[in-house]
Scaffold this motif. Sequence first.
Motif, short mmCIF file in Angstrom:
data_model
loop_
_atom_site.label_atom_id
_atom_site.label_comp_id
_atom_site.label_asym_id
_atom_site.label_seq_id
_atom_site.Cartn_x
_atom_site.Cartn_y
_atom_site.Cartn_z
N PRO A 152 0.48 0.23 -13.78
CA PRO A 152 1.17 -0.92 -14.39
C PRO A 152 2.48 -1.26 -13.70
CG PRO A 152 1.06 0.93 -15.92
CD PRO A 152 0.31 1.32 -14.71
N ILE A 153 3.19 -0.25 -13.24
CA ILE A 153 4.48 -0.50 -12.57
C ILE A 153 4.25 -1.02 -11.15
CG2 ILE A 153 6.61 0.59 -11.77
CD1 ILE A 153 6.08 2.73 -14.01
N GLY A 154 3.36 -0.37 -10.42
CA GLY A 154 3.13 -0.71 -9.02
C GLY A 154 2.51 -2.08 -8.83
N ILE A 155 1.55 -2.43 -9.67
CA ILE A 155 0.92 -3.75 -9.56
C ILE A 155 1.96 -4.84 -9.79
CG2 ILE A 155 -0.73 -5.33 -10.64
CD1 ILE A 155 -2.55 -2.91 -11.06
N THR A 156 2.81 -4.63 -10.80
CA THR A 156 3.86 -5.62 -11.08
C THR A 156 4.85 -5.71 -9.92
OG1 THR A 156 3.63 -5.10 -13.43
CG2 THR A 156 5.58 -6.33 -12.77
N LEU A 157 5.30 -4.56 -9.41
CA LEU A 157 6.27 -4.55 -8.32
C LEU A 157 5.69 -5.17 -7.05
CD1 LEU A 157 9.04 -3.61 -7.28
CD2 LEU A 157 7.96 -1.43 -6.71
N CYS A 158 4.47 -4.80 -6.71
CA CYS A 158 3.84 -5.34 -5.50
C CYS A 158 3.57 -6.84 -5.62
CB CYS A 158 2.55 -4.59 -5.21
SG CYS A 158 2.81 -2.90 -4.66
N SER A 159 3.22 -7.29 -6.80
CA SER A 159 2.97 -8.72 -6.95
C SER A 159 4.27 -9.52 -6.88
CB SER A 159 2.23 -9.01 -8.25
OG SER A 159 2.99 -8.61 -9.36
N ILE A 160 5.37 -8.94 -7.33
CA ILE A 160 6.67 -9.62 -7.18
C ILE A 160 7.03 -9.73 -5.70
CG2 ILE A 160 9.15 -9.38 -7.60
CD1 ILE A 160 8.42 -8.24 -10.36
N ILE A 161 6.79 -8.67 -4.95
CA ILE A 161 7.03 -8.71 -3.50
C ILE A 161 6.13 -9.77 -2.85
CG2 ILE A 161 6.77 -7.41 -1.35
CD1 ILE A 161 7.57 -4.91 -2.98
N GLY A 162 4.88 -9.82 -3.27
CA GLY A 162 3.94 -10.81 -2.74
C GLY A 162 4.34 -12.23 -3.09
N PHE A 164 0.48 -14.16 -8.07
CA PHE A 164 0.73 -14.57 -9.45
C PHE A 164 -0.33 -13.99 -10.39
CE2 PHE A 164 0.24 -17.54 -13.01
CZ PHE A 164 1.52 -17.45 -13.55
N ILE A 165 -1.57 -13.97 -9.95
CA ILE A 165 -2.63 -13.35 -10.75
C ILE A 165 -2.36 -11.86 -10.91
CG2 ILE A 165 -5.10 -12.74 -10.75
CD1 ILE A 165 -5.58 -15.49 -9.39
N GLY A 166 -1.93 -11.20 -9.84
CA GLY A 166 -1.58 -9.78 -9.91
C GLY A 166 -0.40 -9.53 -10.83
N LEU A 167 0.57 -10.43 -10.82
CA LEU A 167 1.71 -10.29 -11.72
C LEU A 167 1.28 -10.42 -13.18
CD1 LEU A 167 4.78 -9.96 -12.01
CD2 LEU A 167 4.97 -12.44 -11.85
N SER A 168 0.39 -11.33 -13.45
CA SER A 168 -0.13 -11.49 -14.81
C SER A 168 -0.87 -10.24 -15.27
CB SER A 168 -1.07 -12.69 -14.89
OG SER A 168 -0.40 -13.87 -14.48
N VAL A 169 -1.72 -9.70 -14.41
CA VAL A 169 -2.45 -8.48 -14.73
C VAL A 169 -1.49 -7.31 -14.90
CG1 VAL A 169 -4.11 -6.80 -13.81
CG2 VAL A 169 -4.58 -9.25 -13.66
N GLY A 205 0.81 -1.21 0.00
CA GLY A 205 0.00 0.00 0.00
C GLY A 205 0.85 1.26 0.00
N ILE A 206 1.93 1.25 0.76
CA ILE A 206 2.82 2.41 0.81
C ILE A 206 3.49 2.62 -0.54
CG2 ILE A 206 4.99 3.25 1.81
CD1 ILE A 206 4.07 1.98 4.47
N ILE A 207 3.92 1.54 -1.19
CA ILE A 207 4.53 1.65 -2.52
C ILE A 207 3.55 2.27 -3.51
CG2 ILE A 207 5.34 0.31 -4.50
CD1 ILE A 207 6.64 -1.61 -2.48
N MET A 208 2.31 1.79 -3.50
CA MET A 208 1.31 2.32 -4.43
C MET A 208 0.98 3.78 -4.11
SD MET A 208 0.70 0.05 -6.69
CE MET A 208 -0.84 0.48 -7.44
N LEU A 209 0.87 4.14 -2.84
CA LEU A 209 0.55 5.51 -2.46
C LEU A 209 1.66 6.47 -2.85
CD1 LEU A 209 -1.46 7.39 -1.06
CD2 LEU A 209 -0.27 6.92 1.08
N ILE A 210 2.90 6.13 -2.53
CA ILE A 210 4.02 7.00 -2.89
C ILE A 210 4.16 7.09 -4.40
CG2 ILE A 210 6.55 7.19 -2.82
CD1 ILE A 210 6.41 6.08 0.03
#
Length: 76
Positions: free
Chosen positions: A29-39, A56-61, A13-18
């Motif tokens: 597109p950048i944040g969803i990919t980055l957060c899903s890799i962390i997940g 994995f679903i988030g990474l695909s999206v 959430g902090i990554i997406m907010l910042i």
Amino acid sequence: MKITRSKILIIMGIIMLIGFIAIGFFIFPIGITLCSIIGLCYGIIGKDKLFTRWSFIGLSVGIIFLIYTYYVIQGM
């Protein structure tokens, strides 16, 4: 210090907010990919199958969003 699911979600959430404050709508597109890799990293290390599956679903999206954003920018 043990990292829990709630701490990972707070970090995401902090990554997406910042990113939203700094970049605007281009963070999606950048944040969803980055957060899903962390997940995915957390899910694999913590052996959390549900978290890994949704990451994995988030990474695909996120990858689909990255490709779409790239083609939209190239078309301008």
